[in-house]
Design a protein around this motif. Structure first.
Motif, PDB file in Angstrom:
ATOM      1  N   GLY A   8       0.919  -1.093   0.080  1.00 10.84           N
ATOM      2  CA  GLY A   8      -0.046  -0.144   0.054  1.00 10.84           C
ATOM      3  C   GLY A   8       0.811   1.374  -0.030  1.00 10.84           C
ATOM      4  N   VAL A   9       0.615   2.197  -0.778  1.00 11.91           N
ATOM      5  CA  VAL A   9       1.206   3.542  -0.948  1.00 11.91           C
ATOM      6  C   VAL A   9       0.446   4.718  -0.593  1.00 11.91           C
ATOM      7  N   ASP A  10       0.579   5.657   0.399  1.00  9.34           N
ATOM      8  CA  ASP A  10       0.155   6.867   0.732  1.00  9.34           C
ATOM      9  C   ASP A  10       0.916   8.054   0.256  1.00  9.34           C
ATOM     10  N   VAL A  11       0.777   8.518  -1.153  1.00  4.86           N
ATOM     11  CA  VAL A  11       1.508   9.882  -1.789  1.00  4.86           C
ATOM     12  C   VAL A  11       1.035  10.748  -1.025  1.00  4.86           C
ATOM     13  N   GLY A  12       2.095  11.524  -0.427  1.00  9.24           N
ATOM     14  CA  GLY A  12       2.087  12.878   0.288  1.00  9.24           C
ATOM     15  C   GLY A  12       3.192  13.753  -0.566  1.00  9.24           C
ATOM     16  N   LYS A  13       3.016  15.020  -0.169  1.00  9.34           N
ATOM     17  CA  LYS A  13       3.945  16.185  -0.991  1.00  9.34           C
ATOM     18  C   LYS A  13       5.255  15.773  -0.439  1.00  9.34           C
ATOM     19  N   ALA A  14       5.561  15.708   0.681  1.00  8.68           N
ATOM     20  CA  ALA A  14       6.826  15.375   1.363  1.00  8.68           C
ATOM     21  C   ALA A  14       7.202  13.832   1.640  1.00  8.68           C
ATOM     22  N   ARG A  15       6.373  13.019   2.081  1.00 10.62           N
ATOM     23  CA  ARG A  15       6.629  11.983   2.112  1.00 10.62           C
ATOM     24  C   ARG A  15       5.646  11.066   1.697  1.00 10.62           C
ATOM     25  N   ILE A  16       6.108   9.602   1.424  1.00 12.09           N
ATOM     26  CA  ILE A  16       5.160   8.401   0.935  1.00 12.09           C
ATOM     27  C   ILE A  16       5.264   7.242   2.049  1.00 12.09           C
ATOM     28  N   LYS A 117       3.508  15.730  17.540  1.00 15.35           N
ATOM     29  CA  LYS A 117       5.005  16.343  17.223  1.00 15.35           C
ATOM     30  C   LYS A 117       5.628  14.752  16.717  1.00 15.35           C
ATOM     31  N   THR A 118       5.070  13.714  17.313  1.00 19.30           N
ATOM     32  CA  THR A 118       5.777  12.551  17.337  1.00 19.30           C
ATOM     33  C   THR A 118       4.992  11.568  16.076  1.00 19.30           C
ATOM     34  N   GLN A 119       3.805  12.216  15.750  1.00 17.22           N
ATOM     35  CA  GLN A 119       3.079  11.442  14.568  1.00 17.22           C
ATOM     36  C   GLN A 119       3.904  11.696  13.137  1.00 17.22           C
ATOM     37  N   LYS A 120       4.450  12.599  13.028  1.00 20.01           N
ATOM     38  CA  LYS A 120       4.767  12.683  11.579  1.00 20.01           C
ATOM     39  C   LYS A 120       5.774  11.847  10.962  1.00 20.01           C
ATOM     40  N   PRO A 121       6.633  11.166  11.555  1.00 18.00           N
ATOM     41  CA  PRO A 121       7.404   9.939  11.137  1.00 18.00           C
ATOM     42  C   PRO A 121       6.476   8.905  10.634  1.00 18.00           C
ATOM     43  N   VAL A 122       5.505   8.616  11.282  1.00 18.16           N
ATOM     44  CA  VAL A 122       4.725   7.290  11.225  1.00 18.16           C
ATOM     45  C   VAL A 122       3.262   7.569  10.463  1.00 18.16           C
ATOM     46  N   ILE A 123       2.858   8.704  10.456  1.00 25.28           N
ATOM     47  CA  ILE A 123       1.522   9.085   9.915  1.00 25.28           C
ATOM     48  C   ILE A 123       1.063   8.666   8.556  1.00 25.28           C
ATOM     49  N   ASP A 124       2.262   8.713   7.743  1.00 27.19           N
ATOM     50  CA  ASP A 124       2.164   8.392   6.234  1.00 27.19           C
ATOM     51  C   ASP A 124       1.965   6.728   6.096  1.00 27.19           C
ATOM     52  N   GLN A 125       2.840   5.907   7.053  1.00 28.57           N
ATOM     53  CA  GLN A 125       2.805   4.546   7.203  1.00 28.57           C
ATOM     54  C   GLN A 125       1.309   4.127   7.656  1.00 28.57           C
ATOM     55  N   VAL A 126       0.943   4.667   8.714  1.00 33.44           N
ATOM     56  CA  VAL A 126      -0.540   4.435   9.090  1.00 33.44           C
ATOM     57  C   VAL A 126      -1.830   4.843   8.180  1.00 33.44           C
ATOM     58  N   ALA A 127      -1.458   5.555   7.243  1.00 32.92           N
ATOM     59  CA  ALA A 127      -2.251   6.166   6.059  1.00 32.92           C
ATOM     60  C   ALA A 127      -2.382   4.973   5.311  1.00 32.92           C
ATOM     61  N   ALA A 128      -1.042   4.714   4.830  1.00 30.13           N
ATOM     62  CA  ALA A 128      -0.747   3.460   3.906  1.00 30.13           C
ATOM     63  C   ALA A 128      -1.483   2.139   4.401  1.00 30.13           C
ATOM     64  N   VAL A 129      -1.285   1.904   5.746  1.00 28.16           N
ATOM     65  CA  VAL A 129      -2.002   0.785   6.364  1.00 28.16           C
ATOM     66  C   VAL A 129      -3.338   0.670   6.069  1.00 28.16           C
ATOM     67  N   ILE A 130      -4.082   2.104   6.520  1.00 24.99           N
ATOM     68  CA  ILE A 130      -5.430   2.181   6.350  1.00 24.99           C
ATOM     69  C   ILE A 130      -5.879   2.109   4.887  1.00 24.99           C
ATOM     70  N   ILE A 131      -5.349   2.601   3.726  1.00 26.98           N
ATOM     71  CA  ILE A 131      -5.411   2.473   2.426  1.00 26.98           C
ATOM     72  C   ILE A 131      -5.436   0.995   2.004  1.00 26.98           C
ATOM     73  N   LEU A 132      -4.298   0.395   2.429  1.00 24.90           N
ATOM     74  CA  LEU A 132      -4.374  -1.092   1.907  1.00 24.90           C
ATOM     75  C   LEU A 132      -5.373  -1.885   2.764  1.00 24.90           C
ATOM     76  N   GLN A 133      -5.549  -1.721   3.941  1.00 24.51           N
ATOM     77  CA  GLN A 133      -6.623  -2.662   4.656  1.00 24.51           C
ATOM     78  C   GLN A 133      -8.039  -2.234   3.876  1.00 24.51           C
ATOM     79  N   HIS A 134      -8.315  -1.227   3.696  1.00 24.45           N
ATOM     80  CA  HIS A 134      -9.609  -1.019   3.134  1.00 24.45           C
ATOM     81  C   HIS A 134      -9.814  -1.695   1.651  1.00 24.45           C
ATOM     82  N   ALA A 135      -8.665  -1.585   0.962  1.00 23.69           N
ATOM     83  CA  ALA A 135      -8.552  -2.394  -0.476  1.00 23.69           C
ATOM     84  C   ALA A 135      -8.781  -3.934  -0.046  1.00 23.69           C
TER      85      ALA A 135
END
Length: 174
Positions: A8-16, A117-135
């Motif tokens: 699963g891939v969550d594409v963001g402006k700064a991170r994926i 503050k501590t969400q930034k490093p993992v927020i994109d991974q969690v969003a990718a998990v949610i996208i993939l789990q939904h699929a």
């Protein structure tokens, strides 16, 4: 239902954000966050390497639509990135509606006690998990893959028109 690891891939402006499924396609788990390279080479190369390392059978890219279902600049960015991936990979790439996935990811991290503050490093991974789990859940429920194959994107979604959501897509993420 097809077996094999999906990415699963969550594409963001700064991170994926990247996530993967188990081999049975039941559960999505976080993998890593890749820095966005707008030249489209380093980030794509890293994702291609992850797909190869995991021997993945498919890549699912989140399609960020407005709540109304209309396309946005982020939609066009994700579609363009998915097309880059599709040209670089030998496995299918699908676009899956991801409305509210980042909001759901932030909520999940807050519930787990993570401060903003501590969400930034993992927020994109969690969003990718949610996208993939939904699929994965959609495929299990409907018996067909979620979303739209990238090789059909240009034919099905002329510039400026919103892609049609597959059944059950666009439902709020939990």
């Amino acid at each position: 239902m097809r077996h094999g690891v999906r990415v699963g891939v969550d594409v963001g402006k700064a991170r994926i954000g990247l996530a993967r499924s188990d081999a049975h396609g039941l559960l999505a788990i976080p993998v890593e966050t890749v820095g966005r390279d707008h030249s489209g080479s380093l980030d794509v190369a890293r994702i291609v390497a992850v797909v190869a390392e995991l021997d993945a059978v498919e890549v699912v890219v989140g399609l960020p639509l407005a709540l109304s279902g209309n396309r946005t600049a982020s939609t066009n960015d994700a579609v363009g990135f998915a097309e880059l991936l599709a040209r670089s990979l030998t496995v299918p790439v699908r676009l899956v509606d991801e409305r509210l996935s980042t909001v759901a990811a932030q909520s999940a991290l807050r519930s787990a006690g993570r401060k903003a503050k501590t969400q930034k490093p993992v927020i994109d991974q969690v969003a990718a998990v949610i996208i993939l789990q939904h699929a994965l859940d959609t495929e299990r429920t409907l018996g067909t893959p979620a979303g739209t194959a990238v090789d059909l994107v240009r034919d099905q979604f002329p510039a400026g028109s919103p892609p049609a959501a597959a059944p059950n897509e666009g439902q709020p993420q939990r």
